[in-house]
Design a protein around this motif. Structure first.
Motif, PDB file in Angstrom:
ATOM      1  N   CYS A   1      -3.084   6.751 -79.435  1.00 48.45           N
ATOM      2  CA  CYS A   1      -4.445   6.438 -78.966  1.00 48.45           C
ATOM      3  C   CYS A   1      -4.782   7.247 -77.720  1.00 48.45           C
ATOM      4  O   CYS A   1      -5.915   7.730 -77.566  1.00 48.45           O
ATOM      5  N   ALA A   2      -3.808   7.411 -76.826  1.00 55.21           N
ATOM      6  CA  ALA A   2      -4.048   8.173 -75.600  1.00 55.21           C
ATOM      7  C   ALA A   2      -4.303   9.639 -75.914  1.00 55.21           C
ATOM      8  O   ALA A   2      -5.255  10.242 -75.396  1.00 55.21           O
TER       9      ALA A   2
ATOM     10  N   SER B   1      -7.668  10.048 -77.449  1.00 54.70           N
ATOM     11  CA  SER B   1      -8.729   9.922 -76.444  1.00 54.70           C
ATOM     12  C   SER B   1      -8.865  11.194 -75.624  1.00 54.70           C
ATOM     13  O   SER B   1      -9.971  11.668 -75.360  1.00 54.70           O
ATOM     14  N   PHE B   2      -7.734  11.767 -75.217  1.00 56.73           N
ATOM     15  CA  PHE B   2      -7.777  13.017 -74.463  1.00 56.73           C
ATOM     16  C   PHE B   2      -8.399  14.140 -75.295  1.00 56.73           C
ATOM     17  O   PHE B   2      -9.185  14.948 -74.789  1.00 56.73           O
TER      18      PHE B   2
ATOM     19  N   VAL C   1     -10.486  13.859 -77.895  1.00 56.71           N
ATOM     20  CA  VAL C   1     -11.921  13.603 -78.050  1.00 56.71           C
ATOM     21  C   VAL C   1     -12.654  13.994 -76.772  1.00 56.71           C
ATOM     22  O   VAL C   1     -13.738  14.595 -76.812  1.00 56.71           O
ATOM     23  N   MET C   2     -12.058  13.673 -75.617  1.00 58.66           N
ATOM     24  CA  MET C   2     -12.647  14.082 -74.344  1.00 58.66           C
ATOM     25  C   MET C   2     -12.788  15.596 -74.279  1.00 58.66           C
ATOM     26  O   MET C   2     -13.824  16.122 -73.844  1.00 58.66           O
TER      27      MET C   2
ATOM     28  N   LEU D   1     -13.383   8.303 -70.850  1.00 58.69           N
ATOM     29  CA  LEU D   1     -12.342   8.653 -71.825  1.00 58.69           C
ATOM     30  C   LEU D   1     -11.068   9.102 -71.118  1.00 58.69           C
ATOM     31  O   LEU D   1      -9.957   8.711 -71.498  1.00 58.69           O
TER      32      LEU D   1
ATOM     33  N   VAL E   1      -9.416   5.938 -69.394  1.00 57.15           N
ATOM     34  CA  VAL E   1      -8.820   5.041 -70.384  1.00 57.15           C
ATOM     35  C   VAL E   1      -7.582   5.680 -71.004  1.00 57.15           C
ATOM     36  O   VAL E   1      -6.559   5.010 -71.211  1.00 57.15           O
ATOM     37  N   ALA E   2      -7.650   6.977 -71.291  1.00 56.49           N
ATOM     38  CA  ALA E   2      -6.498   7.667 -71.876  1.00 56.49           C
ATOM     39  C   ALA E   2      -5.296   7.623 -70.942  1.00 56.49           C
ATOM     40  O   ALA E   2      -4.156   7.429 -71.379  1.00 56.49           O
TER      41      ALA E   2
ATOM     42  N   TYR F   1      -5.277  16.692 -84.047  1.00 64.64           N
ATOM     43  CA  TYR F   1      -6.598  16.191 -83.676  1.00 64.64           C
ATOM     44  C   TYR F   1      -7.534  17.336 -83.297  1.00 64.64           C
ATOM     45  O   TYR F   1      -8.725  17.317 -83.621  1.00 64.64           O
TER      46      TYR F   1
ATOM     47  N   GLU G   1      -5.845  16.948 -68.679  1.00 69.34           N
ATOM     48  CA  GLU G   1      -7.075  16.300 -69.050  1.00 69.34           C
ATOM     49  C   GLU G   1      -7.666  15.608 -67.845  1.00 69.34           C
ATOM     50  O   GLU G   1      -7.882  14.476 -67.814  1.00 69.34           O
TER      51      GLU G   1
END
Length: 304
Positions: A9-10, A13-14, A16-17, A219, A222-223, A249, A304
């Motif tokens: 998930c981390a 998230s990174f 996607v950021m 993001l 949270v990551a 990803y 990130e």
């Protein structure tokens, strides 16, 4: 298993950021993106710190150590974010994953670590993977590929700094000092903002653009939290191995949102770098067990 889920998930998230950063990299200069990325990351980071610790432990006896970590980390972040502007997302991410290779190289002169022939062999194989991706000397070589490679080297220097700080400083203190340093340091780029002197900082035109910058920061924050939780629930080497899912990803997000189609050289070279990096992590874990200590795997990604 929960630690592995958090790690994925981390990393997602990174990544996607990173994809969101690429979408606005032509609008906002890199320095300004770094500012908002770290400023709004404070929101989830502060909430998490108060929830888990009842406050933020900022006291430190090694301020210059945090400064050095901040300089390397911000410089690495600048190069990473700039590479998303100059290159396809998947290319930049793949080249940036060479960081663990440079960590091994730097750990010898800086930390005095002993690196055996297995890890040196993995380093050489990893460099071969980088050469496959960049194809230096060919007519297809892109000089912009040097930007994410510079980011990976600076990332390695930042991770070495974290290793040295980690001997006396808790992870929360390191994270908050870096986030504050990056926020303040990025303000120095207001007059120029990017490699293009003509692209100084610009005001977001409307709530839409401001919302995107806020999302980037949230993001990132949270990551970082989820990655921390992953390291609390699984062995460091296990969590660090899943950093390489960013390659998958990155390929998917680049193809879906930017129509990128990575060529066979990028795919093969990226797989070589990933395999070398995972083997380096495996060997560091084996050495750590033999020495009855925790493996020195960096606790939080700083690109990130």
């Amino acid at each position: 298993m929960l630690g592995i889920i958090f790690a994925n998930c981390a990393v997602l998230s990174f990544t996607v950021m990173d994809a969101v950063i690429k979408s606005v990299s032509q609008v906002f200069p890199t320095g300004e993106i770094i500012f908002f990325r770290n400023l709004f990351a404070f929101i989830p980071l502060l909430a998490f710190a108060w929830w888990r610790h009842g406050g933020v432990p900022l006291k430190t006896s090694r301020p210059w150590g945090h400064v050095m970590r901040g300089v390397f980390g911000v410089a690495s972040m600048f190069c990473f974010f700039l590479s998303y502007k100059l290159m396809p997302l998947s290319d930049a991410i793949a080249l940036g994953l060479s960081g663990p290779i440079f960590i091994t190289v730097l750990s010898v002169p800086v930390l005095g670590e002993q690196v055996g022939w297995r890890r040196w062999s993995a380093v050489i194989v990893g460099f071969v993977g980088v050469l496959v991706m960049t194809r230096p000397g060919s007519t297809l070589f892109d000089v912009n590929a040097l930007v994410p490679l510079a980011a990976a080297i600076l990332y390695a220097a930042a991770m070495i700094s974290i290793r040295k700080l980690g001997a006396t400083e808790p992870p929360t203190t390191i994270v908050f000092h870096f986030t504050a340093f990056a926020t303040l340091a990025s303000l120095l780029t207001i007059p120029w903002g990017d490699i293009d002197p003509a692209q100084a900082w610009v005001m977001p035109s409307g709530w839409g653009q401001l919302g995107i910058l806020i999302v980037i920061g949230l993001l990132g924050g949270v990551a970082q939290i989820v990655m921390t939780m992953a390291y609390q629930r699984a062995r460091a080497a296990t969590v660090a191995s899943f950093d390489y899912t960013a390659l998958i990803y990155g390929f998917l997000l680049g193809a879906i949102f930017y129509g990128e189609r990575p060529d066979i050289f990028l795919i093969v070279g990226g797989c070589i770098v990933v395999a070398a990096g995972i083997y380096i992590i495996h060997r560091e874990t084996a050495v750590a067990r033999a020495q009855h200590r925790e493996p020195p795997i960096p606790p939080l990604p700083t690109n990130e």
